[in-house]
Scaffold this motif. Structure first.
Motif, PDB file in Angstrom:
ATOM      1  N   LEU A   1      40.605  39.662  32.874  1.00 38.49           N
ATOM      2  CA  LEU A   1      42.031  39.660  33.206  1.00 38.49           C
ATOM      3  C   LEU A   1      42.759  40.828  32.546  1.00 38.49           C
ATOM      4  O   LEU A   1      43.607  41.469  33.170  1.00 38.49           O
TER       5      LEU A   1
ATOM      6  N   LYS B   1      39.042  36.235  29.943  1.00 38.14           N
ATOM      7  CA  LYS B   1      40.247  36.881  29.425  1.00 38.14           C
ATOM      8  C   LYS B   1      40.079  38.394  29.424  1.00 38.14           C
ATOM      9  O   LYS B   1      41.001  39.128  29.783  1.00 38.14           O
TER      10      LYS B   1
ATOM     11  N   VAL C   1      46.630  36.920  41.003  1.00 39.79           N
ATOM     12  CA  VAL C   1      45.741  37.083  39.851  1.00 39.79           C
ATOM     13  C   VAL C   1      44.502  36.208  40.015  1.00 39.79           C
ATOM     14  O   VAL C   1      43.382  36.653  39.768  1.00 39.79           O
ATOM     15  N   ARG C   2      44.690  34.982  40.461  1.00 36.72           N
ATOM     16  CA  ARG C   2      43.542  34.089  40.660  1.00 36.72           C
ATOM     17  C   ARG C   2      42.593  34.638  41.733  1.00 36.72           C
ATOM     18  O   ARG C   2      41.380  34.568  41.588  1.00 36.72           O
TER      19      ARG C   2
ATOM     20  N   LEU D   1      40.744  37.645  40.239  1.00 35.16           N
ATOM     21  CA  LEU D   1      39.749  37.166  39.284  1.00 35.16           C
ATOM     22  C   LEU D   1      38.549  36.583  40.024  1.00 35.16           C
ATOM     23  O   LEU D   1      37.407  36.849  39.664  1.00 35.16           O
TER      24      LEU D   1
ATOM     25  N   ASN E   1      44.677  43.799  34.522  1.00 35.85           N
ATOM     26  CA  ASN E   1      46.063  44.093  34.168  1.00 35.85           C
ATOM     27  C   ASN E   1      46.256  45.580  33.851  1.00 35.85           C
ATOM     28  O   ASN E   1      47.240  46.181  34.267  1.00 35.85           O
TER      29      ASN E   1
END
Length: 67
Positions: A19, A16, A50-51, A54, A23
């Motif tokens: 992420l 998190k 996003v995946r 990441l 962001n």
């Protein structure tokens, strides 16, 4: 009021934080709502990107023991 399609992500707190950093780093925010320590709602149309980002970030932090 405008409705935005979202995807619920469940992750550990370390992921998190990555992420949240991704962001903040981008001008185009993908996080709709930060729910708690393990859940985020992100824009549905940004999920694939996003995946991938990441995955690339996690790959940077993976060490291999090649001898």
């Amino acid at each position: 009021m405008k409705a935005i399609r979202g995807v619920l992500l469940t992750c550990d707190s370390a992921v998190k934080q990555i992420l949240l950093t991704i962001n903040e780093r981008e001008g185009n925010s993908f996080i709709i709502e930060d729910l708690d320590d393990h859940h985020l709602v992100i824009k549905a149309d940004e999920e694939y990107r996003v995946r991938k980002e990441l995955e690339a970030e996690l790959e940077k932090n993976t060490y291999s023991l090649e001898g």
